[in-house]
Design a protein around this motif. Structure first.
Motif, PDB file in Angstrom:
ATOM      1  N   LEU A 178       0.814  -1.212   0.000  1.00  0.00           N
ATOM      2  CA  LEU A 178       0.000   0.000   0.000  1.00  0.00           C
ATOM      3  C   LEU A 178       0.849   1.265   0.000  1.00  0.00           C
ATOM      4  O   LEU A 178       0.432   2.295  -0.530  1.00  0.00           O
ATOM      5  CB  LEU A 178      -0.936  -0.006   1.215  1.00  0.00           C
ATOM      6  N   LYS A 179       2.048   1.197   0.567  1.00  0.00           N
ATOM      7  CA  LYS A 179       2.922   2.369   0.546  1.00  0.00           C
ATOM      8  C   LYS A 179       3.327   2.712  -0.875  1.00  0.00           C
ATOM      9  O   LYS A 179       3.333   3.875  -1.275  1.00  0.00           O
ATOM     10  CB  LYS A 179       4.159   2.119   1.410  1.00  0.00           C
ATOM     11  N   GLU A 180       3.659   1.689  -1.655  1.00  0.00           N
ATOM     12  CA  GLU A 180       4.027   1.933  -3.045  1.00  0.00           C
ATOM     13  C   GLU A 180       2.804   2.343  -3.858  1.00  0.00           C
ATOM     14  O   GLU A 180       2.869   3.237  -4.707  1.00  0.00           O
ATOM     15  CB  GLU A 180       4.676   0.680  -3.640  1.00  0.00           C
ATOM     16  N   LEU A 181       1.655   1.685  -3.577  1.00  0.00           N
ATOM     17  CA  LEU A 181       0.431   1.983  -4.322  1.00  0.00           C
ATOM     18  C   LEU A 181      -0.003   3.431  -4.161  1.00  0.00           C
ATOM     19  O   LEU A 181      -0.439   4.077  -5.115  1.00  0.00           O
ATOM     20  CB  LEU A 181      -0.685   1.039  -3.860  1.00  0.00           C
ATOM     21  N   THR A 182       0.119   3.966  -2.941  1.00  0.00           N
ATOM     22  CA  THR A 182      -0.338   5.325  -2.666  1.00  0.00           C
ATOM     23  C   THR A 182       0.728   6.390  -2.917  1.00  0.00           C
ATOM     24  O   THR A 182       0.466   7.573  -2.747  1.00  0.00           O
ATOM     25  CB  THR A 182      -0.799   5.439  -1.208  1.00  0.00           C
ATOM     26  N   GLY A 183       1.933   5.975  -3.301  1.00  0.00           N
ATOM     27  CA  GLY A 183       2.999   6.929  -3.574  1.00  0.00           C
ATOM     28  C   GLY A 183       3.796   7.335  -2.363  1.00  0.00           C
ATOM     29  O   GLY A 183       4.657   8.218  -2.449  1.00  0.00           O
ATOM     30  N   GLU A 184       3.528   6.701  -1.211  1.00  0.00           N
ATOM     31  CA  GLU A 184       4.287   7.024  -0.006  1.00  0.00           C
ATOM     32  C   GLU A 184       5.760   6.644  -0.163  1.00  0.00           C
ATOM     33  O   GLU A 184       6.640   7.294   0.386  1.00  0.00           O
ATOM     34  CB  GLU A 184       3.668   6.298   1.189  1.00  0.00           C
ATOM     35  N   THR A 185       6.007   5.577  -0.911  1.00  0.00           N
ATOM     36  CA  THR A 185       7.370   5.187  -1.281  1.00  0.00           C
ATOM     37  C   THR A 185       7.446   5.126  -2.800  1.00  0.00           C
ATOM     38  O   THR A 185       6.433   4.875  -3.469  1.00  0.00           O
ATOM     39  CB  THR A 185       7.751   3.814  -0.691  1.00  0.00           C
ATOM     40  N   PRO A 186       8.631   5.350  -3.390  1.00  0.00           N
ATOM     41  CA  PRO A 186       8.739   5.340  -4.847  1.00  0.00           C
ATOM     42  C   PRO A 186       8.561   3.935  -5.410  1.00  0.00           C
ATOM     43  O   PRO A 186       8.743   2.942  -4.700  1.00  0.00           O
ATOM     44  CB  PRO A 186      10.164   5.855  -5.086  1.00  0.00           C
ATOM     45  N   PRO A 187       8.200   3.820  -6.705  1.00  0.00           N
ATOM     46  CA  PRO A 187       8.059   2.498  -7.326  1.00  0.00           C
ATOM     47  C   PRO A 187       9.352   1.703  -7.211  1.00  0.00           C
ATOM     48  O   PRO A 187      10.450   2.243  -7.356  1.00  0.00           O
ATOM     49  CB  PRO A 187       7.736   2.825  -8.785  1.00  0.00           C
ATOM     50  N   SER A 188       9.212   0.407  -6.940  1.00  0.00           N
ATOM     51  CA  SER A 188      10.393  -0.437  -6.756  1.00  0.00           C
ATOM     52  C   SER A 188      11.103  -0.732  -8.071  1.00  0.00           C
ATOM     53  O   SER A 188      12.322  -0.921  -8.089  1.00  0.00           O
ATOM     54  CB  SER A 188       9.991  -1.749  -6.071  1.00  0.00           C
ATOM     55  N   VAL A 189      10.353  -0.781  -9.171  1.00  0.00           N
ATOM     56  CA  VAL A 189      10.938  -0.948 -10.505  1.00  0.00           C
ATOM     57  C   VAL A 189      10.055  -0.208 -11.494  1.00  0.00           C
ATOM     58  O   VAL A 189       8.913   0.149 -11.189  1.00  0.00           O
ATOM     59  CB  VAL A 189      11.043  -2.443 -10.924  1.00  0.00           C
ATOM     60  N   ALA A 190      10.576   0.003 -12.704  1.00  0.00           N
ATOM     61  CA  ALA A 190       9.793   0.659 -13.747  1.00  0.00           C
ATOM     62  C   ALA A 190       8.700  -0.280 -14.247  1.00  0.00           C
ATOM     63  O   ALA A 190       8.840  -1.502 -14.177  1.00  0.00           O
ATOM     64  CB  ALA A 190      10.707   1.056 -14.904  1.00  0.00           C
ATOM     65  N   PRO A 191       7.596   0.273 -14.760  1.00  0.00           N
ATOM     66  CA  PRO A 191       6.523  -0.584 -15.277  1.00  0.00           C
ATOM     67  C   PRO A 191       7.009  -1.435 -16.446  1.00  0.00           C
ATOM     68  O   PRO A 191       7.917  -1.053 -17.179  1.00  0.00           O
ATOM     69  CB  PRO A 191       5.460   0.413 -15.742  1.00  0.00           C
ATOM     70  N   GLN A 192       6.370  -2.604 -16.613  1.00  0.00           N
ATOM     71  CA  GLN A 192       6.647  -3.448 -17.766  1.00  0.00           C
ATOM     72  C   GLN A 192       5.368  -4.169 -18.143  1.00  0.00           C
ATOM     73  O   GLN A 192       4.383  -4.139 -17.425  1.00  0.00           O
ATOM     74  CB  GLN A 192       7.743  -4.473 -17.462  1.00  0.00           C
ATOM     75  N   ASN A 193       5.383  -4.795 -19.317  1.00  0.00           N
ATOM     76  CA  ASN A 193       4.211  -5.554 -19.730  1.00  0.00           C
ATOM     77  C   ASN A 193       4.028  -6.767 -18.815  1.00  0.00           C
ATOM     78  O   ASN A 193       5.003  -7.350 -18.362  1.00  0.00           O
ATOM     79  CB  ASN A 193       4.357  -6.021 -21.180  1.00  0.00           C
ATOM     80  N   PRO A 194       2.776  -7.208 -18.558  1.00  0.00           N
ATOM     81  CA  PRO A 194       2.559  -8.336 -17.656  1.00  0.00           C
ATOM     82  C   PRO A 194       3.163  -9.630 -18.186  1.00  0.00           C
ATOM     83  O   PRO A 194       3.199  -9.845 -19.381  1.00  0.00           O
ATOM     84  CB  PRO A 194       1.042  -8.444 -17.553  1.00  0.00           C
ATOM     85  N   GLY A 195       3.618 -10.532 -17.274  1.00  0.00           N
ATOM     86  CA  GLY A 195       4.058 -11.852 -17.620  1.00  0.00           C
ATOM     87  C   GLY A 195       2.911 -12.863 -17.486  1.00  0.00           C
ATOM     88  O   GLY A 195       1.788 -12.494 -17.237  1.00  0.00           O
ATOM     89  N   GLN A 196       3.181 -14.063 -17.660  1.00  0.00           N
ATOM     90  CA  GLN A 196       2.193 -15.106 -17.447  1.00  0.00           C
ATOM     91  C   GLN A 196       2.414 -15.822 -16.087  1.00  0.00           C
ATOM     92  O   GLN A 196       3.584 -15.846 -15.748  1.00  0.00           O
ATOM     93  CB  GLN A 196       2.310 -16.154 -18.551  1.00  0.00           C
TER      94      GLN A 196
END
Length: 250
Positions: free
Chosen positions: A69-87
């Motif tokens: 939730l900390k990452e989701l709400t922006g309280e902490t920065p994203p842990s990695v850059a976005p990428q396309n979903p895997g399977q």
């Protein structure tokens, strides 16, 4: 745990891949890095001809506390850059909450430690699920029990989860991985084309509209199954020996 240690660990032995969520200090919460690492690890295991079964678990003390939730709400920065979903079976060693419960429900079946706890707190947080809980929990527990779980946000003990059909087994905490690995070894020791086709068939059955349709689909499966039939004679002695050992309690 050091900052450079992977957030998802993979160990492969005897055709069994054990995938471990490895953020114990954050109760294995699903940061973007953990989510990507998990799907990449499962996809890689699925593509590996040397892997027959995947066990998913978490580093103690939790299985997975859900979305970070900390990452989701922006309280902490994203842990990695976005990428396309895997399977595989899941070994639930501690709390499996909300997104963590959804991850567990993606497993073919579940083995729980006596310490395990289960809850869906989407309604408490004021968010809607997107990981399949409204489908998979209802399939496991029945519709009304799943609704109660989601609307109250209350926690289930491991024994309650067993009684309701959410998990297959409850074992002492120290026996969790040994017990789950024994089940995985039982699966890995079978004809793998049959295992994969049966699993696919069971999933197809879940989508059948009526009981009659389900019976017709199974009949079609039996009539069209060819791979492995010629190997029955070769496997017969091993199958007979395993069956006699289990029947006698050895």
């Amino acid at each position: 745990m050091g900052d450079t240690e992977p957030v998802v660990l993979v160990d492969i032995e005897d055709r069994i891949a054990t995938v471990t969520l490895n953020r114990p200090q954050e109760r294995n919460a699903l940061s973007r890095a953990v989510t990507y690492g998990l799907w990449d690890a499962v996809a890689a295991a699925g593509d590996d001809p040397g892997v027959s079964v995947v066990i998913l678990t978490g580093a103690d003390p939790a299985f997975c506390a859900g979305v970070d939730l900390k990452e989701l709400t922006g309280e902490t920065p994203p842990s990695v850059a976005p990428q396309n979903p895997g399977q595989g079976p899941g070994a639930v060693n501690g709390v499996a909450v909300t997104g963590g419960l959804e991850i567990a429900l993606q497993c073919t079946f579940l083995v729980a430690s006596q310490r395990a706890r289960f809850a869906d707190t989407h309604a408490r947080l004021g968010v809607m699920p997107g990981g399949g809980i409204t489908v998979l929990a209802a399939q496991s527990m029945g519709l009304r029990r799943a609704i109660e779980l989601s609307l109250t946000g209350n926690f289930l003990t491991a024994d309650e989860a067993l009684r309701l059909g959410l998990v297959n087994h409850v074992v002492p905490h120290e026996e969790l991985l040994p017990f789950t690995r024994r089940l995985a070894a039982d699966i890995a020791g079978n004809d793998q084309r049959s295992v994969q086709r049966l699993l696919q068939h069971y999933r197809q059955m879940a989508n059948a509209a009526t009981l009659d349709e389900a019976h017709l689909i199974e009949g079609y499966l039996a009539e069209t199954w060819r791979p492995g039939t010629s190997q029955v004679a070769d496997r017969r002695a091993d199958v007979t020996a395993r069956g006699r050992a289990q029947a006698s309690g050895c």
